[in-house]
Design an enzyme around this catalytic site. Structure first.
Site, PDB file in Angstrom:
ATOM      1  N   ASN A  91       0.816  -1.217   0.000  1.00  0.00           N
ATOM      2  CA  ASN A  91       0.000   0.000   0.000  1.00  0.00           C
ATOM      3  C   ASN A  91       0.845   1.261   0.000  1.00  0.00           C
ATOM      4  O   ASN A  91       1.913   1.314   0.620  1.00  0.00           O
ATOM      5  CB  ASN A  91      -0.909   0.044   1.227  1.00  0.00           C
ATOM      6  N   ASP A 269      13.088  -7.983   1.764  1.00  0.00           N
ATOM      7  CA  ASP A 269      12.266  -6.895   2.295  1.00  0.00           C
ATOM      8  C   ASP A 269      13.096  -5.649   2.576  1.00  0.00           C
ATOM      9  O   ASP A 269      13.814  -5.583   3.570  1.00  0.00           O
ATOM     10  CB  ASP A 269      11.572  -7.381   3.575  1.00  0.00           C
TER      11      ASP A 269
END
Length: 348
Positions: A91, A269
């Site tokens: 997002n 990540d």
């Protein structure tokens, strides 16, 4: 920054800077020890929100050590925001003028009334990370990332940002670069719109994170700069098109397997500073590098902090490892959406 042909950006490089760590900020305010004692962390809640207990609404993980951040613009005329480019979430969100949480008081806040291209929705959004969370609503507006302009990009406007972690963060919001399948409220990620609008020449982006106090870190949309790595890219197919999840064959030291025996699952990540894994495997690594646990729960070796952290994220195929910035700094990393693979090569 980038090249444009017939209005389309071919590649675009967004400079990232290594920000002052939240650990430093807390230390400067005399709050670090109290923070570590009162905020029990669970990094796994970023990947599986159900792991966040009611008593740990703002779990802490050591990604407060280092963040790589860059600038984007939202609206017409553009409003500026510093964001964390995060391959571990999907997002885009920024603080809004409707947010009264302390974390919003000292960060840039988006004002819809100042943008002529803003379009509201009635959809709500909530995102949980290993270090904090936000709730708010979704809207559409123009988003500029480097020289790329994405029209009608859906993004979150925060109304609450509970806890103190985001108050001390060097970034305003987060720009997620993982797959749409894990996007909260089904919001289309920024890079998916870049691809569908034909704004990148290749459906991939690459990341270079500099070491020590050097500058030059960047995320490049639509391209690969081979001058930043040596040898050839090693392409690893994704095992899940959610996060940038891959299979690791083993973890060895001096030729001896010390963790991940028989293979394990790992997520590449950029939004996590450390290399995290299951307790037994991490304990082996800490033992072999001679690190010991401090009274505050951190692993230390002399005056240095270990780059490894213990977490438990159970999956159907075993516990998950997180390959954060301490790993990515060693490898030029390519995130290839066209072929659902990650490319890794040693940095030059």
């Amino acid at each position: 920054m980038g090249t444009k042909i017939a209005g389309h950006s071919i590649t675009d490089r967004v400079p990232l800077k290594k920000a002052k760590s939240i650990r430093q900020s807390l230390k400067e305010h005399g709050l670090l020890e109290k923070y570590l004692q009162t905020h029990h962390h669970n990094l796994g809640s970023k990947y599986f929100p159900s792991l966040a207990s009611e008593n740990a609404a703002e779990p802490l993980e050591n990604y407060m050590d280092i963040e790589y951040i860059g600038t984007i613009y939202i609206g017409t005329p553009p409003q500026e925001f510093v964001v964390l480019f995060d391959t571990g979430s999907s997002n885009l969100w920024v603080p809004s003028v409707y947010c009264s949480s302390p974390a919003c008081s000292n960060h840039n806040r988006f004002n819809p009334q100042d943008s002529s291209t803003y379009q509201a929705t009635s959809q709500s959004v909530a995102v949980t990370y290993g270090t904090g969370s936000m709730t708010g609503f979704l809207a559409y507006d123009t988003v500029q990332v480097g020289s790329i302009t994405v029209t009608n990009q859906i993004f979150g406007l925060s109304e609450t940002e509970p806890g103190s972690f985001l108050y001390y963060s060097p970034f305003d919001g987060i720009l997620g670069l993982a797959y749409p399948s894990i996007s909260s409220s089904g919001a289309t990620p920024v890079f998916d719109n870049m691809m569908s609008e034909g704004l990148v020449s290749q459906d991939l982006f690459s990341v270079y994170l500099s070491s020590d106090e050097q500058g030059g870190s960047f995320v490049m949309f639509g391209g690969i700069d081979s001058s930043y790595y040596s040898g050839n890219l090693n392409w690893v197919p994704l095992s899940s098109e959610t996060y940038w999840q891959i299979t690791v064959d083993s973890i060895t030291m001096n030729g001896q397997s010390i963790a991940c025996n028989g293979g394990c699952q790992a997520i590449v990540d950029t939004g996590t500073s450390l290399l995290a894994g299951p307790p037994n495997g991490i304990a082996n690594i800490q033992y072999y590098i001679g690190a010991s646990q401090s009274s505050s729960g951190e692993t230390q070796q002399g005056y240095c902090l270990s780059g490894f952290q213990s977490i438990t994220i159970p999956t159907q195929s075993g516990d998950l490892w997180i390959l954060g910035d301490v790993f990515i700094r060693q490898y030029y990393s390519v995130f290839d959406r066209a072929n659902n693979q990650v490319g890794l090569a040693p940095v030059a």
